[in-house]
Motif scaffolding. Structure first.
Motif, mmCIF file in Angstrom:
data_model
loop_
_atom_site.group_PDB
_atom_site.id
_atom_site.type_symbol
_atom_site.label_atom_id
_atom_site.label_comp_id
_atom_site.label_asym_id
_atom_site.label_seq_id
_atom_site.Cartn_x
_atom_site.Cartn_y
_atom_site.Cartn_z
ATOM 1 N N LEU A 1 0.806 -1.213 0.000
ATOM 2 C CA LEU A 1 0.000 0.000 0.000
ATOM 3 C C LEU A 1 0.840 1.263 0.000
ATOM 4 O O LEU A 1 1.928 1.299 0.566
ATOM 5 C CB LEU A 1 -0.923 0.006 1.220
ATOM 6 N N ALA A 2 0.306 2.292 -0.635
ATOM 7 C CA ALA A 2 0.946 3.612 -0.604
ATOM 8 C C ALA A 2 0.435 4.391 0.605
ATOM 9 O O ALA A 2 -0.738 4.281 0.971
ATOM 10 C CB ALA A 2 0.638 4.371 -1.884
ATOM 11 N N LEU A 3 1.300 5.178 1.227
ATOM 12 C CA LEU A 3 0.919 6.064 2.321
ATOM 13 C C LEU A 3 1.140 7.507 1.875
ATOM 14 O O LEU A 3 2.110 7.804 1.179
ATOM 15 C CB LEU A 3 1.754 5.789 3.577
ATOM 16 N N THR A 4 0.237 8.382 2.273
ATOM 17 C CA THR A 4 0.354 9.800 1.950
ATOM 18 C C THR A 4 0.415 10.590 3.247
ATOM 19 O O THR A 4 -0.460 10.442 4.109
ATOM 20 C CB THR A 4 -0.847 10.281 1.120
ATOM 21 N N ALA A 5 1.443 11.393 3.408
ATOM 22 C CA ALA A 5 1.602 12.189 4.620
ATOM 23 C C ALA A 5 0.354 13.038 4.849
ATOM 24 O O ALA A 5 -0.057 13.819 3.989
ATOM 25 C CB ALA A 5 2.834 13.074 4.510
ATOM 26 N N SER A 6 -0.263 12.853 6.008
ATOM 27 C CA SER A 6 -1.548 13.491 6.306
ATOM 28 C C SER A 6 -1.843 13.292 7.783
ATOM 29 O O SER A 6 -0.979 12.849 8.551
ATOM 30 C CB SER A 6 -2.653 12.852 5.461
ATOM 31 N N ALA A 7 -3.086 13.576 8.169
ATOM 32 C CA ALA A 7 -3.490 13.315 9.547
ATOM 33 C C ALA A 7 -3.504 11.824 9.841
ATOM 34 O O ALA A 7 -3.470 11.409 11.004
ATOM 35 C CB ALA A 7 -4.872 13.907 9.801
ATOM 36 N N ALA B 1 -7.842 -10.394 2.918
ATOM 37 C CA ALA B 1 -7.230 -10.593 1.607
ATOM 38 C C ALA B 1 -5.732 -10.873 1.709
ATOM 39 O O ALA B 1 -5.185 -11.654 0.921
ATOM 40 C CB ALA B 1 -7.469 -9.373 0.728
ATOM 41 N N GLY B 2 -5.064 -10.233 2.661
ATOM 42 C CA GLY B 2 -3.635 -10.473 2.812
ATOM 43 C C GLY B 2 -3.331 -11.926 3.127
ATOM 44 O O GLY B 2 -2.422 -12.534 2.546
ATOM 45 N N GLN B 3 -4.119 -12.499 4.036
ATOM 46 C CA GLN B 3 -3.937 -13.903 4.381
ATOM 47 C C GLN B 3 -4.239 -14.810 3.188
ATOM 48 O O GLN B 3 -3.543 -15.798 2.947
ATOM 49 C CB GLN B 3 -4.844 -14.269 5.569
ATOM 50 N N LYS B 4 -5.301 -14.483 2.436
ATOM 51 C CA LYS B 4 -5.676 -15.306 1.282
ATOM 52 C C LYS B 4 -4.559 -15.303 0.239
ATOM 53 O O LYS B 4 -4.177 -16.352 -0.289
ATOM 54 C CB LYS B 4 -6.990 -14.789 0.691
ATOM 55 N N VAL B 5 -4.034 -14.127 -0.055
ATOM 56 C CA VAL B 5 -3.015 -14.023 -1.101
ATOM 57 C C VAL B 5 -1.727 -14.732 -0.701
ATOM 58 O O VAL B 5 -1.154 -15.501 -1.483
ATOM 59 C CB VAL B 5 -2.739 -12.546 -1.435
ATOM 60 N N SER C 1 -4.555 -6.258 -4.366
ATOM 61 C CA SER C 1 -5.575 -5.217 -4.517
ATOM 62 C C SER C 1 -6.859 -5.775 -5.100
ATOM 63 O O SER C 1 -7.958 -5.335 -4.752
ATOM 64 C CB SER C 1 -5.038 -4.080 -5.399
ATOM 65 N N VAL C 2 -6.744 -6.769 -5.973
ATOM 66 C CA VAL C 2 -7.922 -7.408 -6.566
ATOM 67 C C VAL C 2 -8.649 -8.247 -5.518
ATOM 68 O O VAL C 2 -9.870 -8.160 -5.358
ATOM 69 C CB VAL C 2 -7.519 -8.281 -7.774
ATOM 70 N N VAL C 3 -7.896 -9.066 -4.802
ATOM 71 C CA VAL C 3 -8.507 -9.957 -3.817
ATOM 72 C C VAL C 3 -9.112 -9.157 -2.670
ATOM 73 O O VAL C 3 -10.171 -9.521 -2.141
ATOM 74 C CB VAL C 3 -7.480 -10.984 -3.291
ATOM 75 N N ARG C 4 -8.498 -8.053 -2.305
ATOM 76 C CA ARG C 4 -9.076 -7.235 -1.239
ATOM 77 C C ARG C 4 -10.461 -6.734 -1.635
ATOM 78 O O ARG C 4 -11.394 -6.753 -0.835
ATOM 79 C CB ARG C 4 -8.178 -6.046 -0.901
ATOM 80 N N LEU D 1 -8.085 -10.186 -14.052
ATOM 81 C CA LEU D 1 -9.527 -10.055 -13.809
ATOM 82 C C LEU D 1 -9.997 -8.609 -13.907
ATOM 83 O O LEU D 1 -9.367 -7.706 -13.348
ATOM 84 C CB LEU D 1 -9.863 -10.606 -12.414
ATOM 85 N N ASP D 2 -11.116 -8.407 -14.586
ATOM 86 C CA ASP D 2 -11.747 -7.084 -14.613
ATOM 87 C C ASP D 2 -12.609 -6.977 -13.361
ATOM 88 O O ASP D 2 -13.820 -7.161 -13.386
ATOM 89 C CB ASP D 2 -12.598 -6.920 -15.873
ATOM 90 N N VAL D 3 -11.958 -6.663 -12.249
ATOM 91 C CA VAL D 3 -12.638 -6.681 -10.958
ATOM 92 C C VAL D 3 -13.654 -5.545 -10.841
ATOM 93 O O VAL D 3 -14.660 -5.683 -10.130
ATOM 94 C CB VAL D 3 -11.602 -6.639 -9.808
ATOM 95 N N LEU D 4 -13.438 -4.460 -11.558
ATOM 96 C CA LEU D 4 -14.398 -3.352 -11.500
ATOM 97 C C LEU D 4 -15.708 -3.726 -12.185
ATOM 98 O O LEU D 4 -16.791 -3.324 -11.742
ATOM 99 C CB LEU D 4 -13.798 -2.095 -12.128
#
Length: 247
Positions: free
Chosen positions: A3-9, A52-56, A81-84, A128-131
């Motif tokens: 995952l990406a993190l963005t500096a924020s609250a 999803a993390g455990q599944k993958v 990201s797809v499995v999540r 997979l076209d998950v959308l």
């Protein structure tokens, strides 16, 4: 890593997807887990991957991790990201099964189809076209929501996608309200009645739900709840647990 993190609250730093967090230890544990909020990472205490993390790692890749198979790391993060998203859909579908008996047949088929997709190979998941799958499931979830909310209120409120950031809604009658994807960041929902309110995708970061009735709201996730501020008088759906940071 993924995952990406963005500096924020929510996060104290910027971190690109695919790069390890500086707090990640060699044993894959978080070095500041016991003080994430004080350390500037409250977003980490909110996040939920729906399993999803455990599944993958344990199923899709058979126990391998990105350190053991560096060449597959990028694909693993893409698959995650797809499995999540698929697991999130399974959460909603399982709840819908409790809510809408008239749709049981369609909901059960959707659950079976979605679970089958989560068990695909890394390549099939990456392709997979998950959308498109989510769009099909969303139609079913919308019909579930309409069934549940029908007749709950004489004047149901439609705030789908509305900007309600900081809104003063203390004690509001939100029974049967459509709050899908609404921005409720830092809104005041103290003592509000959200019976049968559809909260799928609503942004509840720093929302004040002290004393609010959430016991029969629909499509509320643990991740959303973790982002709120509540107390002992907040009533919750049976499937969710009270966040430890609540007063």
């Amino acid at each position: 890593m993924a995952l990406a993190l963005t500096a924020s609250a929510d996060f104290a730093i910027d971190k690109p997807a695919g790069e390890p967090c500086p707090n990640l230890k060699d044993d894959f544990r978080c070095g500041i887990h016991s003080r994430l909020r004080d350390g500037g990472f409250p977003g980490c205490t909110v996040y939920d991957c729906f399993g999803a993390g455990q599944k993958v790692t344990q199923v899709t890749y058979g126990g391998r991790d990105w350190r053991q198979a560096v060449d597959s790391g990028a694909q693993m993060f893409e698959v995650f990201s797809v499995v999540r998203l698929l697991h999130e859909l399974l959460w909603y579908l399982t709840e819908a099964l409790e809510l809408a008996p008239p749709l049981h047949g369609e909901l059960r088929r959707a659950i079976v189809d979605t679970e089958r997709l989560t068990l695909g190979s890394p390549k099939s998941l990456a392709d997979l076209d998950v959308l498109a799958h989510r769009a099909r499931i969303n139609d079913l979830l919308l019909r579930t929501s309409e069934l549940v909310r029908a007749g709950v209120s004489d004047t149901p409120i439609n705030h789908r996608g509305a900007d309600l950031m900081g809104a003063k809604l203390r004690g509001a009658d939100l029974r049967g309200a459509d709050l899908r994807s609404a921005y409720l960041i830092a809104a005041d929902l103290r003592q509000a009645d959200l019976t049968a309110a559809d909260l799928i995708g609503a942004d509840l970061r720093d929302t004040d739900v002290r004393g609010a009735d959430l016991a029969r709201s629909i499509f509320l996730t643990q991740m959303q709840l973790n982002a709120t501020r509540g107390d002992a008088s907040t009533t919750l759906p049976h499937r969710l647990t009270r966040p430890p940071h609540w007063s």
